[in-house]
Scaffold this active site. Structure first.
Site, PDB file in Angstrom:
ATOM      1  N   HIS A 153      40.901  10.091  75.611  1.00 32.71           N
ATOM      2  CA  HIS A 153      40.679   9.552  74.266  1.00 32.71           C
ATOM      3  C   HIS A 153      41.230   8.127  74.193  1.00 32.71           C
ATOM      4  O   HIS A 153      42.399   7.900  74.472  1.00 32.71           O
ATOM      5  CB  HIS A 153      41.373  10.429  73.208  1.00 32.71           C
ATOM      6  CG  HIS A 153      40.603  11.676  72.891  1.00 32.71           C
ATOM      7  ND1 HIS A 153      40.787  12.372  71.724  1.00 32.71           N
ATOM      8  CD2 HIS A 153      39.642  12.326  73.577  1.00 32.71           C
ATOM      9  CE1 HIS A 153      39.966  13.413  71.701  1.00 32.71           C
ATOM     10  NE2 HIS A 153      39.264  13.418  72.819  1.00 32.71           N
ATOM     11  N   TYR A 181      43.519  12.125  61.787  1.00 29.32           N
ATOM     12  CA  TYR A 181      44.751  12.364  61.032  1.00 29.32           C
ATOM     13  C   TYR A 181      44.439  12.037  59.573  1.00 29.32           C
ATOM     14  O   TYR A 181      44.019  10.920  59.263  1.00 29.32           O
ATOM     15  CB  TYR A 181      45.873  11.441  61.509  1.00 29.32           C
ATOM     16  CG  TYR A 181      46.475  11.801  62.846  1.00 29.32           C
ATOM     17  CD1 TYR A 181      45.863  11.414  64.036  1.00 29.32           C
ATOM     18  CD2 TYR A 181      47.665  12.520  62.926  1.00 29.32           C
ATOM     19  CE1 TYR A 181      46.420  11.746  65.272  1.00 29.32           C
ATOM     20  CE2 TYR A 181      48.229  12.848  64.154  1.00 29.32           C
ATOM     21  CZ  TYR A 181      47.598  12.459  65.318  1.00 29.32           C
ATOM     22  OH  TYR A 181      48.154  12.788  66.541  1.00 29.32           O
ATOM     23  N   PRO A 222      55.560  17.086  65.154  1.00 29.58           N
ATOM     24  CA  PRO A 222      54.453  16.911  66.101  1.00 29.58           C
ATOM     25  C   PRO A 222      53.443  15.829  65.713  1.00 29.58           C
ATOM     26  O   PRO A 222      52.533  15.537  66.478  1.00 29.58           O
ATOM     27  CB  PRO A 222      53.789  18.280  66.157  1.00 29.58           C
ATOM     28  CG  PRO A 222      54.324  19.050  65.034  1.00 29.58           C
ATOM     29  CD  PRO A 222      55.581  18.423  64.572  1.00 29.58           C
ATOM     30  N   LYS A 224      54.565  13.785  70.526  1.00 34.82           N
ATOM     31  CA  LYS A 224      55.563  13.296  71.476  1.00 34.82           C
ATOM     32  C   LYS A 224      56.361  14.406  72.170  1.00 34.82           C
ATOM     33  O   LYS A 224      56.973  14.148  73.211  1.00 34.82           O
ATOM     34  CB  LYS A 224      56.577  12.394  70.724  1.00 34.82           C
ATOM     35  CG  LYS A 224      55.971  11.110  70.219  1.00 34.82           C
ATOM     36  CD  LYS A 224      55.615  10.177  71.353  1.00 34.82           C
ATOM     37  CE  LYS A 224      54.654   9.108  70.905  1.00 34.82           C
ATOM     38  NZ  LYS A 224      53.697   8.741  71.951  1.00 34.82           N
ATOM     39  N   TYR A 267      51.757   5.354  70.039  1.00 34.58           N
ATOM     40  CA  TYR A 267      51.043   6.621  70.207  1.00 34.58           C
ATOM     41  C   TYR A 267      50.731   6.884  71.686  1.00 34.58           C
ATOM     42  O   TYR A 267      50.909   7.994  72.180  1.00 34.58           O
ATOM     43  CB  TYR A 267      49.745   6.625  69.396  1.00 34.58           C
ATOM     44  CG  TYR A 267      49.124   8.003  69.246  1.00 34.58           C
ATOM     45  CD1 TYR A 267      48.228   8.501  70.193  1.00 34.58           C
ATOM     46  CD2 TYR A 267      49.441   8.822  68.163  1.00 34.58           C
ATOM     47  CE1 TYR A 267      47.674   9.762  70.064  1.00 34.58           C
ATOM     48  CE2 TYR A 267      48.882  10.088  68.031  1.00 34.58           C
ATOM     49  CZ  TYR A 267      47.998  10.558  68.979  1.00 34.58           C
ATOM     50  OH  TYR A 267      47.455  11.818  68.861  1.00 34.58           O
TER      51      TYR A 267
HETATM   52  P1  FAS Z   1      59.863  25.223  75.350  1.00 34.16           P
HETATM   53  O1  FAS Z   1      60.462  25.703  74.066  1.00 34.16           O
HETATM   54  O2  FAS Z   1      58.380  25.076  75.461  1.00 34.16           O
HETATM   55  O3  FAS Z   1      60.297  26.207  76.548  1.00 34.16           O
HETATM   56  C1  FAS Z   1      61.607  26.728  76.608  1.00 34.16           C
HETATM   57  C2  FAS Z   1      61.533  28.040  77.375  1.00 34.16           C
HETATM   58  O4  FAS Z   1      62.864  28.550  77.522  1.00 34.16           O
HETATM   59  C3  FAS Z   1      60.729  29.101  76.628  1.00 34.16           C
HETATM   60  O5  FAS Z   1      59.753  29.652  77.481  1.00 34.16           O
HETATM   61  C4  FAS Z   1      61.778  30.129  76.212  1.00 34.16           C
HETATM   62  O6  FAS Z   1      61.271  31.460  76.248  1.00 34.16           O
HETATM   63  C5  FAS Z   1      62.848  29.941  77.269  1.00 34.16           C
HETATM   64  N1  FAS Z   1      64.191  30.328  76.819  1.00 34.16           N
HETATM   65  C6  FAS Z   1      64.760  30.106  75.613  1.00 34.16           C
HETATM   66  N2  FAS Z   1      66.012  30.607  75.591  1.00 34.16           N
HETATM   67  C7  FAS Z   1      66.240  31.159  76.822  1.00 34.16           C
HETATM   68  C8  FAS Z   1      67.331  31.828  77.404  1.00 34.16           C
HETATM   69  N3  FAS Z   1      68.459  32.030  76.717  1.00 34.16           N
HETATM   70  N4  FAS Z   1      67.215  32.271  78.684  1.00 34.16           N
HETATM   71  C9  FAS Z   1      66.063  32.042  79.395  1.00 34.16           C
HETATM   72  N5  FAS Z   1      64.980  31.403  78.892  1.00 34.16           N
HETATM   73  C10 FAS Z   1      65.071  30.990  77.615  1.00 34.16           C
HETATM   74  N6  FAS Z   1      54.480  19.190  70.600  1.00 34.16           N
HETATM   75  C11 FAS Z   1      53.403  18.385  70.486  1.00 34.16           C
HETATM   76  O7  FAS Z   1      53.380  17.306  71.102  1.00 34.16           O
HETATM   77  N7  FAS Z   1      52.320  18.752  69.696  1.00 34.16           N
HETATM   78  C12 FAS Z   1      52.311  19.946  69.005  1.00 34.16           C
HETATM   79  O8  FAS Z   1      51.356  20.257  68.303  1.00 34.16           O
HETATM   80  C13 FAS Z   1      53.405  20.809  69.102  1.00 34.16           C
HETATM   81  N8  FAS Z   1      53.407  22.010  68.437  1.00 34.16           N
HETATM   82  C14 FAS Z   1      54.526  22.816  68.529  1.00 34.16           C
HETATM   83  C15 FAS Z   1      54.593  24.054  67.846  1.00 34.16           C
HETATM   84  C16 FAS Z   1      55.735  24.864  67.914  1.00 34.16           C
HETATM   85  C17 FAS Z   1      55.785  26.191  67.171  1.00 34.16           C
HETATM   86  C18 FAS Z   1      56.843  24.441  68.667  1.00 34.16           C
HETATM   87  C19 FAS Z   1      58.102  25.295  68.731  1.00 34.16           C
HETATM   88  C20 FAS Z   1      56.784  23.231  69.362  1.00 34.16           C
HETATM   89  C21 FAS Z   1      55.630  22.414  69.311  1.00 34.16           C
HETATM   90  N9  FAS Z   1      55.540  21.200  70.003  1.00 34.16           N
HETATM   91  C22 FAS Z   1      54.476  20.387  69.911  1.00 34.16           C
HETATM   92  C23 FAS Z   1      56.584  20.778  70.862  1.00 34.16           C
HETATM   93  C24 FAS Z   1      56.400  21.507  72.153  1.00 34.16           C
HETATM   94  O9  FAS Z   1      55.176  21.160  72.755  1.00 34.16           O
HETATM   95  C25 FAS Z   1      57.574  21.155  73.000  1.00 34.16           C
HETATM   96  O10 FAS Z   1      57.786  19.758  73.032  1.00 34.16           O
HETATM   97  C26 FAS Z   1      57.468  21.693  74.389  1.00 34.16           C
HETATM   98  O11 FAS Z   1      57.213  23.073  74.305  1.00 34.16           O
HETATM   99  C27 FAS Z   1      58.769  21.371  75.105  1.00 34.16           C
HETATM  100  O12 FAS Z   1      58.802  22.110  76.260  1.00 34.16           O
HETATM  101  P2  FAS Z   1      60.188  22.733  76.767  1.00 34.16           P
HETATM  102  O13 FAS Z   1      61.255  21.713  76.644  1.00 34.16           O
HETATM  103  O14 FAS Z   1      59.867  23.344  78.075  1.00 34.16           O
HETATM  104  O15 FAS Z   1      60.590  23.849  75.691  1.00 34.16           O
HETATM  105  C1  PHB Z   2      47.369  19.289  69.101  1.00 35.01           C
HETATM  106  O1  PHB Z   2      46.200  19.161  69.523  1.00 35.01           O
HETATM  107  O2  PHB Z   2      47.982  20.374  69.138  1.00 35.01           O
HETATM  108  C2  PHB Z   2      48.063  18.102  68.501  1.00 35.01           C
HETATM  109  C3  PHB Z   2      47.485  16.849  68.652  1.00 35.01           C
HETATM  110  C4  PHB Z   2      48.136  15.739  68.100  1.00 35.01           C
HETATM  111  C5  PHB Z   2      49.311  15.919  67.401  1.00 35.01           C
HETATM  112  C6  PHB Z   2      49.882  17.185  67.265  1.00 35.01           C
HETATM  113  C7  PHB Z   2      49.252  18.282  67.822  1.00 35.01           C
HETATM  114  O3  PHB Z   2      49.931  14.845  66.837  1.00 35.01           O
END
Ligand code: FAS
Ligand code: PHB
Length: 394
Positions: A72, A201, A293, A297, A385
């Site tokens: 994109h 957006y 989000p 980032k 971005y």
């Molecule tokens: P994660 O949280 O992905 O992974 C951590 C892992 O550690 C998990 O698998 C968990 O089960 C495990 N864990 C936790 N405690 C533990 C323990 N005590 N023992 C062993 N394992 C354990 N980012 C975007 O850019 N766009 C989005 O739209 C977006 N939507 C999101 C929606 C939600 C609901 C959440 C919570 C986050 C979102 N994010 C989004 C951010 C997301 O993408 C994170 O930045 C990304 O998952 C980060 O990855 P990790 O640091 O690996 O953490």
């Molecule tokens: C997504 O596709 O999940 C998404 C894309 C852009 C954002 C947040 C989430 O800023």
């Protein structure tokens, strides 16, 4: 068991670190409290910056990403019923982002780890971290009714916002910064074609909406909803109806609805931990920071933390130098705070804050009007971005 690096958390940060360390001959084990399917079932990020794409290539797992990922060069900002494109590619001298879901990225890393017969311990219960203030840290976990211990040189806390590693850091050694937003994002994933080839957006009087995608046949939509809403309050039909009201007529006419294959509400917060290193324990990804989000980032910051941590560990083992691990926190935090600032600003610009009254909406519209008519303003949005260069400001 004894390894050089014990990685707590098997999400994208943990698996990317494991793969990068493997590529340079540093052995690591991953401890994940859930099953692999559960990890893959969490629908999260969708946008990769070039730094993240490059790291997947460095990890040797970029093939499917390049085949299926969508490049994109811009995105639309919708306000007062009109869409305006931010031409990122032109404004940043040729940079783009890639649409490739976090689920697919994590799956690619998991598959590579399995193919290399590397150890990931899923359903590792009650993980605890010990003696990370010494040169002989240890990690304990429960599995199959037994307690196991892993001796290691380093612990990588990749266990997300609710993990055990940050919680185990000495309280007098840690500073946490937090801002909680007064709304959440209701997200829907559907096997329906996106309304537009790029993201939209929307800042509408009814609230923020985002039209995103995973492929030409799979869409991801978000609506700003009150924190009091529960996902069961929202039928698919109610979601589609509200999304229609927040989109422009052209997008509305193209909207193809269908059953949600995932529906969830995520709270929004800005959160940063300082420092990110505690002796021989390092925090990376959501374990150390959270962004709203809006700026896409979260996953990309996790990737750059892992990049810095991997190079610090290579310096330690190959060059017998502690310079990298001593510099890790400072190096990560400079990039993190810039992304936190952009994500906070973009969230403030695009969401409704009823507490700011009608004048707040008017200020937002005036800022949006300025941005789309100012090359400098639009370039500021575009360069943040796509992701600031790693050496920005050096
Ligand atoms: P994660 O949280 O992905 O992974 C951590 C892992 O550690 C998990 O698998 C968990 O089960 C495990 N864990 C936790 N405690 C533990 C323990 N005590 N023992 C062993 N394992 C354990 N980012 C975007 O850019 N766009 C989005 O739209 C977006 N939507 C999101 C929606 C939600 C609901 C959440 C919570 C986050 C979102 N994010 C989004 C951010 C997301 O993408 C994170 O930045 C990304 O998952 C980060 O990855 P990790 O640091 O690996 O953490
Ligand atoms: C997504 O596709 O999940 C998404 C894309 C852009 C954002 C947040 C989430 O800023």
């Amino acid at each position: 068991m004894r390894v050089q690096v014990a990685i707590v958390g098997g999400g994208p940060a943990g698996h990317l670190l494991g793969q990068l360390l493997h590529k340079v001959g540093i052995d690591a084990v991953i401890l994940e409290r859930q099953t692999g399917d559960y990890v893959l079932g969490r629908i999260r990020a969708g946008i990769l910056e070039q730094v993240c794409i490059d790291l997947m290539d460095e990890a040797g797992v970029g093939e499917r990403m390049h085949k299926e990922g969508l490049i994109h060069g811009g995105f639309d900002m919708l306000f007062k019923g009109e869409r305006h494109r931010i031409d990122m590619n032109k404004l940043t001298g040729g940079k783009n982002v890639m649409v490739y879901g976090q689920t697919e990225l994590t799956r690619d890393l998991m598959d590579a780890r399995k193919a290399a017969s590397l150890t990931t311990i899923y359903e590792a219960g009650n993980v605890t971290v010990h003696d990370f203030d010494t040169a002989k840290p240890r990690v304990r976990y429960e599995k199959d009714g037994q307690t196991h211990e892993i001796e290691c040189d380093f612990i990588a806390g990749c266990d997300g916002f609710h993990g055990v590693c940050r919680a185990s850091a000495p309280r007098n050694a840690i500073r946490e910064y937090e801002k909680i937003y007064p709304f959440g994002w209701l997200g829907v994933l559907s096997e329906t074609p996106p309304v537009h080839e790029e993201l939209i957006y929307a800042n509408s009087p009814r609230g923020f909406a985002l039209s995103s995608q995973r492929s030409h046949t799979r869409s991801r939509y978000y609506l700003q909803v009150p924190l009091t809403d529960k996902v069961e309050d929202w039928s698919d039909e109610a979601f589609w109806q509200e999304l229609r009201l927040r989109l422009d007529p052209e997008a509305r006419a193209k909207l193809v609805t269908g059953p949600s294959i995932e529906k969830s509400i995520a709270p929004l917060r800005s959160f940063v931990t300082e420092p990110m290193r505690f002796g021989r324990m390092f925090l990376a990804g959501d374990a150390a920071h959270i962004v709203p989000p809006t700026g896409a980032k979260g996953l990309n910051l996790a990737a750059t933390d892992v990049k810095y941590l991997c190079s610090a560990l290579i310096e330690f083992y190959r060059d017998k130098s502690e310079a990298g691990i001593d510099h890790y926190s400072q190096r990560c935090l400079r990039r993190i705070w810039r992304a936190e600032r952009f994500s906070w600003w973009f969230t403030g610009l695009m969401h409704r804050f009823p507490e700011n009254g009608e004048i707040g909406q008017k200020f937002q519209e005036a800022e949006l009007d300025y941005l789309i008519h100012s090359e400098a303003g639009a370039r500021s949005v575009a360069e943040n971005y796509v992701g600031l260069p790693l050496n920005f400001g050096e």
